[in-house]
Design an enzyme around this catalytic site. Sequence first.
Site, short mmCIF file in Angstrom:
data_model
loop_
_atom_site.label_atom_id
_atom_site.label_comp_id
_atom_site.label_asym_id
_atom_site.label_seq_id
_atom_site.Cartn_x
_atom_site.Cartn_y
_atom_site.Cartn_z
N TYR A 89 0.79 -1.24 0.00
CA TYR A 89 0.00 0.00 0.00
C TYR A 89 0.82 1.29 0.00
O TYR A 89 0.73 2.09 -0.92
CB TYR A 89 -0.96 0.00 1.20
CG TYR A 89 -1.99 -1.10 1.10
CD1 TYR A 89 -2.93 -1.08 0.07
CD2 TYR A 89 -2.00 -2.16 1.99
CE1 TYR A 89 -3.86 -2.11 -0.06
CE2 TYR A 89 -2.93 -3.18 1.87
CZ TYR A 89 -3.84 -3.15 0.84
OH TYR A 89 -4.77 -4.15 0.71
N PRO A 102 -11.29 -0.79 -1.88
CA PRO A 102 -12.46 -1.60 -2.25
C PRO A 102 -13.74 -0.93 -1.75
O PRO A 102 -13.69 -0.03 -0.91
CB PRO A 102 -12.21 -2.92 -1.50
CG PRO A 102 -11.43 -2.51 -0.30
CD PRO A 102 -10.63 -1.28 -0.67
N HIS A 328 -7.78 0.81 2.18
CA HIS A 328 -7.50 -0.60 2.45
C HIS A 328 -6.31 -0.84 3.40
O HIS A 328 -6.17 -1.93 3.95
CB HIS A 328 -7.24 -1.31 1.11
CG HIS A 328 -7.60 -2.76 1.10
ND1 HIS A 328 -7.75 -3.51 2.24
CD2 HIS A 328 -7.85 -3.61 0.06
CE1 HIS A 328 -8.06 -4.76 1.91
NE2 HIS A 328 -8.14 -4.84 0.60
N SER A 544 -10.38 -12.40 -4.92
CA SER A 544 -10.63 -12.45 -3.48
C SER A 544 -12.04 -12.93 -3.23
O SER A 544 -12.98 -12.47 -3.89
CB SER A 544 -10.44 -11.05 -2.90
OG SER A 544 -10.58 -11.10 -1.51
#
Length: 626
Positions: A89, A102, A328, A544
């Site tokens: 990240y 997300p 996230h 995912s």
Amino acid sequence: MSTLKKQAARGQDSQVLPKVPVPPLKQTLDTYLKCVQHLVKDEQFKKTKTIVEKFGAPGGIGEVLQKKLLERRDKTANWVYDYWLEDMYLNNRLALPVNSSPAMVFPKQTFRDHKIALRFAARLIRRVLEYKSLIDARMLPVDVARGQLAGTPLCMKQYYHLFTSYRYPGLKTDTLKVDMNTASSTSEHMIVACKNQFFMLDVVANNKQLNETEILSQLEKIMKMSENAEEKHPPFGILTSDDRTEWAQAREALIKDQTNQDSLALIESSICVVCLDEPCGLTPSDTNRALMMLHGGGCERNGANRWYDKSMQFVVGMDGVCGVVCEHSPFEGIVMVQCSEFLMKHVTGSPLRMVQPSSARALSPPRRLLWKCNSHIQALLGASGDRLQRLVNNLDMDVFTFETYGKEFIKKQKMSPDGFIQVALQLAFYKCRGRLVPTYESASLRRFQEGRVDNIRSATPDVLAFVKSMADEGATFTDSEKMKRLKDALKAQTDYTIAAITGMAIDNHLLGLLKVSKELKMERPDIFCDETYLANNHFILSTSQVPTTVEMFCCYGPVVPNGYGTCYNPQPHHIVFSVSSFWENTETSSAVFVKALNESLLEIGDLCNRSAAAASQPTESSQAAS
């Protein structure tokens, strides 16, 4: 909550989970070669094998780095956490919307008018405060693992980051700040975005939290204030949608003025952001609602009515398009799901009737956040808006519900639903491109202290053998041969999943070895300069599983320009897939992938049905004979 559950919840801080292990070096290197051999050309693999053997040789660089990692494990709660967080990240320079953040898309709401929409928002805010109180008091029941190796208690630390985190943009790397003091509820305000304006909503007055009626009254004031054209400020939220370095530079320009510093400080210290969106003017299909959550539709719609650095942004559209957008870096999808499910069970459970106004107190009105703008900042706002619009125009999203069967059918075949869906995704990709590619499936490491995720590399040699048998035009393979290959593929997937969730996968380990070599100021080891390593960390298929027990679904964008983002939610009798790609890349098309995925699921389902029918025939004929 029962006394037993309360004790379990209180014990979640004191229960000491094991530390995430450092896998044996030889095991990781052997697994790495096995993972990549069928994905690269023979000549390239020979070169890679030589490099890997040299790296892992007795007395070689690998052993030196491994020793350092083992020392690091002894000294830290989680040896990989900081390495992983930076790599996944904080070092990433891409814009947060689509590329990183997300979204959870709530069921479409029906609001007769804006008053009903604001009631929904008021109720949502009340429930957020209740959930936050449970977190602050450490009263959430401890999560236990489901699926493979079910029943193990899981680390709860990510929940404490939901309403206490902020991601600051940096010129080279971002900073994730988690204010753990906020566990004592020092933060007593939320930020409400409405018509691209930002307002401070105090949720506590005279040491008492606001009730639903009081919150509604404040939201109505905010809506009225946002319509006042004379006091309107430029859409500063758009800056947070930009690439991280650009936003860091813009932020430096902003903080030269005290007014801007004060407004930023209020946003950064807030519990969360609540975005009251204008109607988006699109059919509220699953796909369009997903797009509105991921990027807000750009400047023309609600794209500037956001503040992407804040970890939780709850979106309530006047047209019933609702959901939550998450930064996230502080937590994984499952934490977002648990929070969203708590909220939706309570918010949609009863009609939107309110407490009687008589119980409302006289409250000081919400504060509009003020900004100082100059021609330089005005130009930055314009540039950020243009870049967001390019991202909006580029995202190709297709939310698809497969309705022929769901996880109940898969379980009846005595197969793992997650493994089955992963194999179907591989078959779909093979149908589109005639090859397999490096695939990322997130695997939770919450069985360990401060555990986040590692990667399940789903494109195994066994799945390649299976998809080749299914795609064979010459009918070379019998059903029983295909079935054997399917079972082998599922076993390989399950074995890798178990390795990953028990800390024995390869991606975090290789990353750790690379990071240690940098810390020791070594020349970058050959294994990490090798074409194979670089290609196999370019995840063309990023997947995912995000299952829910309430009607809602998760979505995100691809992680590479020529890739697909594929999130799936298996339900008893259907499966929801959110498939994303970029229009600018001619190799990808979400609609083409969805068509191939639908065919793959039908074909594998038919294969299972034919095999089950064939297996039961001898029994039936022998019964008839007797």
